[in-house]
Enzyme design. Structure first.
Site, mmCIF file in Angstrom:
data_model
loop_
_atom_site.group_PDB
_atom_site.id
_atom_site.type_symbol
_atom_site.label_atom_id
_atom_site.label_comp_id
_atom_site.label_asym_id
_atom_site.label_seq_id
_atom_site.Cartn_x
_atom_site.Cartn_y
_atom_site.Cartn_z
ATOM 1 N N PRO A 27 1.364 -1.106 0.177
ATOM 2 C CA PRO A 27 -0.009 -0.248 -0.285
ATOM 3 C C PRO A 27 0.844 1.758 -0.373
ATOM 4 O O PRO A 27 1.702 1.489 1.062
ATOM 5 C CB PRO A 27 -0.857 -0.405 0.990
ATOM 6 C CG PRO A 27 -0.429 -1.746 1.473
ATOM 7 C CD PRO A 27 0.206 -1.472 1.182
ATOM 8 N N GLU A 28 0.665 1.983 -0.815
ATOM 9 C CA GLU A 28 1.340 2.966 -0.806
ATOM 10 C C GLU A 28 0.577 4.491 -0.381
ATOM 11 O O GLU A 28 -0.448 4.568 0.232
ATOM 12 C CB GLU A 28 1.736 3.756 -2.496
ATOM 13 C CG GLU A 28 2.234 2.450 -3.563
ATOM 14 C CD GLU A 28 2.416 2.164 -4.706
ATOM 15 O OE1 GLU A 28 2.638 4.023 -4.736
ATOM 16 O OE2 GLU A 28 2.656 1.424 -5.172
ATOM 17 N N LYS A 38 3.684 6.268 4.703
ATOM 18 C CA LYS A 38 3.272 4.406 4.014
ATOM 19 C C LYS A 38 2.752 3.897 5.580
ATOM 20 O O LYS A 38 2.468 3.321 6.198
ATOM 21 C CB LYS A 38 4.327 3.558 3.770
ATOM 22 C CG LYS A 38 4.507 4.593 2.618
ATOM 23 C CD LYS A 38 5.189 3.013 1.525
ATOM 24 C CE LYS A 38 5.425 2.788 -0.066
ATOM 25 N NZ LYS A 38 6.237 2.237 -0.342
ATOM 26 N N ARG A 70 12.630 -4.897 -7.026
ATOM 27 C CA ARG A 70 10.671 -4.157 -6.947
ATOM 28 C C ARG A 70 10.926 -4.224 -8.405
ATOM 29 O O ARG A 70 11.529 -3.766 -9.383
ATOM 30 C CB ARG A 70 10.628 -2.769 -6.364
ATOM 31 C CG ARG A 70 11.822 -2.611 -5.341
ATOM 32 C CD ARG A 70 10.529 -2.758 -3.863
ATOM 33 N NE ARG A 70 9.347 -2.205 -4.141
ATOM 34 C CZ ARG A 70 9.436 -1.378 -3.091
ATOM 35 N NH1 ARG A 70 9.808 -0.644 -2.431
ATOM 36 N NH2 ARG A 70 8.030 -0.525 -2.859
#
Length: 264
Positions: free
Chosen positions: A2-3, A51, A251
């Site tokens: 989640p950002e 975050k 990533r």
């Protein structure tokens, strides 16, 4: 993971559910905080920074949580079946007479004095969705983006020490919006273009928050993120996926090889 946009919406939801009423149930299923007693305290607000989530109580304490890769908070009406919180994946339960918030798969949980919050946030860059980002935060982020000039833009944007809140989604979407090759060394991007890139990230994430309030999370269509092999919305070239090789993680980086072409 989640950002920042998801964290903003989560903070708003927790604030709306818990603010102003005493906690009638509070369970922190976490080794370092399991003995803490929060029952009777009143939640003042939940704030997001990058975050990170900060739930502040009227007794001078703050519950800090981080969602990591899979975490989320759910809100159910107190007394309902879902509010029983029997699932072993639940790491925190905060309940008033009206609503029960449950923290699932949380990656980090700390209980600290509110005046010590800076200890958790030290080392982070400015919050890309923070109220002060267009002024002091932007200037700071522009400078931080080139602290390691040879570092690829994709990696620099993912580093929470550059700006807080950007993850793989908004890194990819921001670079696509600016037609920037993800592996371009950050130090080769002029200062003015760095500022535009960070403003673009903020604008896209603000839009996600606005749309999310009306339609729910995941309602914004992505141009490149998660679309490997599908045609680019601009040129039709199949979207590619590479990696930001930042140990210990690799990533994913989604990009259009035509719109974001690198060196020949």
């Amino acid at each position: 993971m989640p950002e920042g946009d998801v964290l903003r919406l989560t903070a708003e939801r927790l604030t709306a559910a818990l603010r102003g009423l005493p906690l009638v149930r509070a369970e922190l299923r976490w080794p370092s905080a399991g003995a803490a007693n929060l029952t009777g305290a009143t939640a003042l607000e939940t704030s997001a920074y990058g975050k990170h989530l900060l739930t502040r109580l009227d007794d001078g304490r703050t519950l800090h949580t981080h969602l990591r890769m899979e975490g989320l908070w759910k809100v159910h009406r107190t007394g309902s079946r879902d509010a029983s919180a029997r699932n072993p994946a639940i790491r925190a339960v905060l309940a008033t007479d009206a609503w029960t918030a449950t923290g699932w798969h949380l990656g980090m949980l700390d209980l600290l004095r509110t005046h010590d919050e800076s200890r958790i946030l030290n080392g982070l860059g400015p919050d890309v969705l923070g109220a002060d980002f267009p002024t002091t935060g932007l200037a700071d982020g522009v400078a931080r983006l080139v602290r390691e000039p040879e570092r690829p833009l994709c990696a620099a944007l993912l580093d929470q020490r550059t700006v807080a809140g950007i993850g793989t989604i908004w890194m990819a979407e921001s670079l696509f919006a600016r037609r920037l090759w993800p592996w371009r060394p950050a130090g080769t991007l002029p200062e003015g273009e760095r500022a535009v890139l960070l403003r673009t990230a903020r604008r896209l994430m603000e839009r996600s928050v606005t749309v999310g309030r009306a339609r729910g999370l995941g309602s914004v269509e992505m141009h490149v993120h998660g679309r490997a092999g599908r045609p680019c919305h601009r040129c039709g070239t199949p979207v590619a996926v590479g990696t930001a090789n930042e140990k210990p993680y690799e990533r994913p980086v989604f990009w259009c090889p035509t719109c974001q072409a690198g060196p020949a």
